[in-house]
Motif scaffolding. Structure first.
Motif, PDB file in Angstrom:
ATOM      1  N   TRP A 132       9.459  11.903  -2.573  1.00 10.44           N
ATOM      2  CA  TRP A 132       9.026  10.966  -3.619  1.00 10.44           C
ATOM      3  C   TRP A 132       8.890  11.599  -4.992  1.00 10.44           C
ATOM      4  O   TRP A 132       8.574  10.928  -5.956  1.00 10.44           O
ATOM      5  CB  TRP A 132       7.739  10.261  -3.214  1.00 10.44           C
ATOM      6  N   LYS A 133       9.142  12.902  -5.093  1.00 10.75           N
ATOM      7  CA  LYS A 133       9.228  13.582  -6.398  1.00 10.75           C
ATOM      8  C   LYS A 133       8.075  13.183  -7.332  1.00 10.75           C
ATOM      9  O   LYS A 133       8.265  12.512  -8.338  1.00 10.75           O
ATOM     10  CB  LYS A 133      10.575  13.280  -7.057  1.00 10.75           C
ATOM     11  N   PRO A 134       6.867  13.603  -7.005  1.00 13.69           N
ATOM     12  CA  PRO A 134       5.710  13.227  -7.818  1.00 13.69           C
ATOM     13  C   PRO A 134       5.631  13.997  -9.123  1.00 13.69           C
ATOM     14  O   PRO A 134       6.367  14.955  -9.343  1.00 13.69           O
ATOM     15  CB  PRO A 134       4.543  13.628  -6.914  1.00 13.69           C
ATOM     16  N   ASN A 135       4.742  13.571  -9.972  1.00 14.94           N
ATOM     17  CA  ASN A 135       4.378  14.335 -11.148  1.00 14.94           C
ATOM     18  C   ASN A 135       3.650  15.586 -10.655  1.00 14.94           C
ATOM     19  O   ASN A 135       2.552  15.496 -10.112  1.00 14.94           O
ATOM     20  CB  ASN A 135       3.457  13.498 -12.042  1.00 14.94           C
ATOM     21  N   SER A 139      -2.960  15.401  -9.650  1.00 13.80           N
ATOM     22  CA  SER A 139      -3.768  15.979  -8.580  1.00 13.80           C
ATOM     23  C   SER A 139      -3.326  15.408  -7.237  1.00 13.80           C
ATOM     24  O   SER A 139      -2.637  14.378  -7.169  1.00 13.80           O
ATOM     25  CB  SER A 139      -5.251  15.690  -8.807  1.00 13.80           C
ATOM     26  N   TRP A 140      -3.737  16.065  -6.166  1.00 19.92           N
ATOM     27  CA  TRP A 140      -3.409  15.579  -4.826  1.00 19.92           C
ATOM     28  C   TRP A 140      -3.991  14.179  -4.613  1.00 19.92           C
ATOM     29  O   TRP A 140      -3.398  13.343  -3.948  1.00 19.92           O
ATOM     30  CB  TRP A 140      -3.954  16.556  -3.799  1.00 19.92           C
ATOM     31  N   LEU A 141      -5.145  13.905  -5.197  1.00 25.13           N
ATOM     32  CA  LEU A 141      -5.748  12.577  -5.095  1.00 25.13           C
ATOM     33  C   LEU A 141      -4.943  11.550  -5.871  1.00 25.13           C
ATOM     34  O   LEU A 141      -4.708  10.432  -5.390  1.00 25.13           O
ATOM     35  CB  LEU A 141      -7.192  12.612  -5.604  1.00 25.13           C
ATOM     36  N   ASP A 142      -4.495  11.885  -7.075  1.00 25.69           N
ATOM     37  CA  ASP A 142      -3.640  10.979  -7.849  1.00 25.69           C
ATOM     38  C   ASP A 142      -2.418  10.575  -7.031  1.00 25.69           C
ATOM     39  O   ASP A 142      -2.036   9.406  -6.970  1.00 25.69           O
ATOM     40  CB  ASP A 142      -3.136  11.666  -9.139  1.00 25.69           C
ATOM     41  N   PRO A 168     -22.841   6.210 -16.506  1.00 24.81           N
ATOM     42  CA  PRO A 168     -21.449   6.607 -16.728  1.00 24.81           C
ATOM     43  C   PRO A 168     -21.136   7.908 -16.012  1.00 24.81           C
ATOM     44  O   PRO A 168     -22.009   8.747 -15.799  1.00 24.81           O
ATOM     45  CB  PRO A 168     -21.370   6.759 -18.251  1.00 24.81           C
ATOM     46  N   GLU A 169     -19.897   8.055 -15.640  1.00 27.02           N
ATOM     47  CA  GLU A 169     -19.455   9.267 -14.950  1.00 27.02           C
ATOM     48  C   GLU A 169     -17.983   9.477 -15.273  1.00 27.02           C
ATOM     49  O   GLU A 169     -17.225   8.505 -15.346  1.00 27.02           O
ATOM     50  CB  GLU A 169     -19.664   9.114 -13.439  1.00 27.02           C
ATOM     51  N   HIS A 170     -17.590  10.716 -15.450  1.00 26.41           N
ATOM     52  CA  HIS A 170     -16.192  11.000 -15.781  1.00 26.41           C
ATOM     53  C   HIS A 170     -15.353  10.913 -14.521  1.00 26.41           C
ATOM     54  O   HIS A 170     -15.656  11.534 -13.498  1.00 26.41           O
ATOM     55  CB  HIS A 170     -16.062  12.393 -16.395  1.00 26.41           C
ATOM     56  N   SER A 171     -14.286  10.132 -14.555  1.00 25.11           N
ATOM     57  CA  SER A 171     -13.436   9.994 -13.390  1.00 25.11           C
ATOM     58  C   SER A 171     -12.680  11.288 -13.112  1.00 25.11           C
ATOM     59  O   SER A 171     -12.279  12.007 -14.032  1.00 25.11           O
ATOM     60  CB  SER A 171     -12.430   8.854 -13.579  1.00 25.11           C
ATOM     61  N   ILE A 172     -12.497  11.576 -11.817  1.00 25.67           N
ATOM     62  CA  ILE A 172     -11.770  12.782 -11.421  1.00 25.67           C
ATOM     63  C   ILE A 172     -10.272  12.520 -11.306  1.00 25.67           C
ATOM     64  O   ILE A 172      -9.514  13.400 -10.902  1.00 25.67           O
ATOM     65  CB  ILE A 172     -12.307  13.316 -10.082  1.00 25.67           C
ATOM     66  N   GLU A 177      -2.090   8.104 -14.056  1.00 26.21           N
ATOM     67  CA  GLU A 177      -1.645   8.024 -12.672  1.00 26.21           C
ATOM     68  C   GLU A 177      -2.309   6.854 -11.952  1.00 26.21           C
ATOM     69  O   GLU A 177      -1.690   6.155 -11.144  1.00 26.21           O
ATOM     70  CB  GLU A 177      -1.977   9.332 -11.927  1.00 26.21           C
ATOM     71  N   PHE A 178      -3.587   6.635 -12.253  1.00 24.61           N
ATOM     72  CA  PHE A 178      -4.365   5.665 -11.493  1.00 24.61           C
ATOM     73  C   PHE A 178      -4.073   4.220 -11.898  1.00 24.61           C
ATOM     74  O   PHE A 178      -3.894   3.346 -11.044  1.00 24.61           O
ATOM     75  CB  PHE A 178      -5.860   5.951 -11.667  1.00 24.61           C
ATOM     76  N   LEU A 179      -4.028   3.955 -13.196  1.00 20.44           N
ATOM     77  CA  LEU A 179      -3.847   2.574 -13.655  1.00 20.44           C
ATOM     78  C   LEU A 179      -2.574   1.940 -13.127  1.00 20.44           C
ATOM     79  O   LEU A 179      -2.612   0.811 -12.619  1.00 20.44           O
ATOM     80  CB  LEU A 179      -3.894   2.498 -15.183  1.00 20.44           C
ATOM     81  N   PRO A 180      -1.418   2.608 -13.211  1.00 17.91           N
ATOM     82  CA  PRO A 180      -0.208   1.983 -12.667  1.00 17.91           C
ATOM     83  C   PRO A 180      -0.303   1.707 -11.168  1.00 17.91           C
ATOM     84  O   PRO A 180       0.240   0.709 -10.684  1.00 17.91           O
ATOM     85  CB  PRO A 180       0.883   3.021 -12.971  1.00 17.91           C
TER      86      PRO A 180
END
Length: 340
Positions: A132-135, A139-142, A168-172, A177-180
């Protein structure tokens, strides 16, 4: 379940990236039949990049990663992973389950990978990086969250870190990557456009993208099933934290039908997640003082939790807020008009 010959074949192909101390302990017990790859430190600071893992591992076979330092738990996760379908594209083994069965059944499977906030104690597996040729900088989670993943959970009470913070908390996770991934999943739902946008806003809020969630909810005043966008708007301001603004939006929401579900089910769901009697009593006093769920009580509860981190009060609020978010996602999926 897979038979023994399939299991042996699958184990030969599986690669595990684990803390070196775990591999040493497993070698001593003679339980190392798979390909095990070690990283030096079990301390977790951030999910490693795809590039860093693929430097260790072959990209042609499944790679599973965990930072868990408990040998027995790691062995249980490996066993559970082997029981998943052989053709999985991605899979997660959670050290505990944070989604009540009733809520999970009301939310489409395409969204399930977004419901449980992953922790370093969990195990994430991706079938084949080369396919799947990721970015490589993701991250592995992304990378994992892009897949319609399989999942299994071990029995046990939930770690409070599984739930979003009161404030509030900073997302990891990387936003790009996440929004799409969230948008692509929501687009597959046979729901109205407003409902899909509400779902996006809620998932973003669950994973600590407060600004991105706000961009959606503030442009959808009055929309939802009913005024669900305003409900997400209120939760966002509650976490900001801006108690006055949160209360304003809860007044705009009025009496949302999702409140009635929380009135009936909140304590039951808390029990399912392993809440103590003390935590359930605290939740009743804060958000169910007169019986019906009180959203303004939640605002006060949030303020107190933010002022008292690392306490039972804070941990209880986080669990209640998490169930509130899952309940609103389930309500939206169950009561929104279809587009077909």
């Amino acid at each position: 379940m897979i038979n023994e010959s399939d299991r042996q074949s699958k184990e030969t192909d599986m690669q595990f990236v684990l803390p070196d101390s775990i591999i040493t302990d497993m070698s001593e017990t003679g339980s190392v039949d798979d390909t095990f790859l070690a990283f030096a430190s079990p301390e977790w600071k951030a999910w490693p990049t795809v590039a860093s893992i693929t430097k260790l591992a072959s990209t042609k076979s499944p790679i599973a990663l965990t930072f868990n330092s408990n040998v027995a738990v790691v062995q249980s996760m490996i066993a559970s992973l082997h029981d998943l379908p052989r053709d999985f594209s991605a899979a997660a083994v959670y050290t505990n389950d944070s989604v009540p069965v009733e809520l999970l059944a009301k939310i489409p499977p395409i969204l399930h990978r977004f419901l449980r906030r992953l922790l370093p104690e969990d195990m994430l597996a991706i079938a084949s990086v080369s396919s799947w040729k990721p970015n490589v900088n993701a991250s592995w989670l992304d990378a994992f969250l892009k897949f319609d993943a399989e999942s299994v959970a071990l029995p046990g009470a939930c770690n409070p870190d599984r739930f979003p913070a009161a404030g509030p908390e900073h997302s990891i996770i990387r936003t790009d990557e996440f929004l799409p991934a969230v948008q692509a999943a929501a687009d597959l739902l046979k729901l109205s456009s407003a409902a899909r946008r509400c779902i996006e806003s809620g998932i973003l809020l669950l994973w600590d993208f407060l600004d991105e969630s706000h961009e959606i909810s503030q442009t959808m005043e009055g929309k939802g099933s009913p005024r669900t966008a305003d409900y997400w708007h209120a939760i966002m301001h509650r976490r900001e934290p801006d108690a006055g603004n949160a209360s304003y939006w809860f007044r705009r929401v009025g009496s949302h039908p999702a409140f009635d579900v929380l009135t009936d089910k909140l304590i039951l769901w808390m029990s399912e997640l392993g809440a103590t009697e003390s935590q359930k009593s605290l939740a009743r006093s804060k958000v169910l003082p007169k019986g019906p769920f009180d959203p303004f009580g939640m605002v006060e509860f949030s303020t107190a939790a933010i002022r008292n981190p690392s306490t039972e009060l804070n941990n209880t609020f986080r669990m209640v807020q998490y169930l509130e978010i899952l309940n609103l996602l389930a309500w939206t999926c169950s009561h929104s008009a279809c587009t077909v």
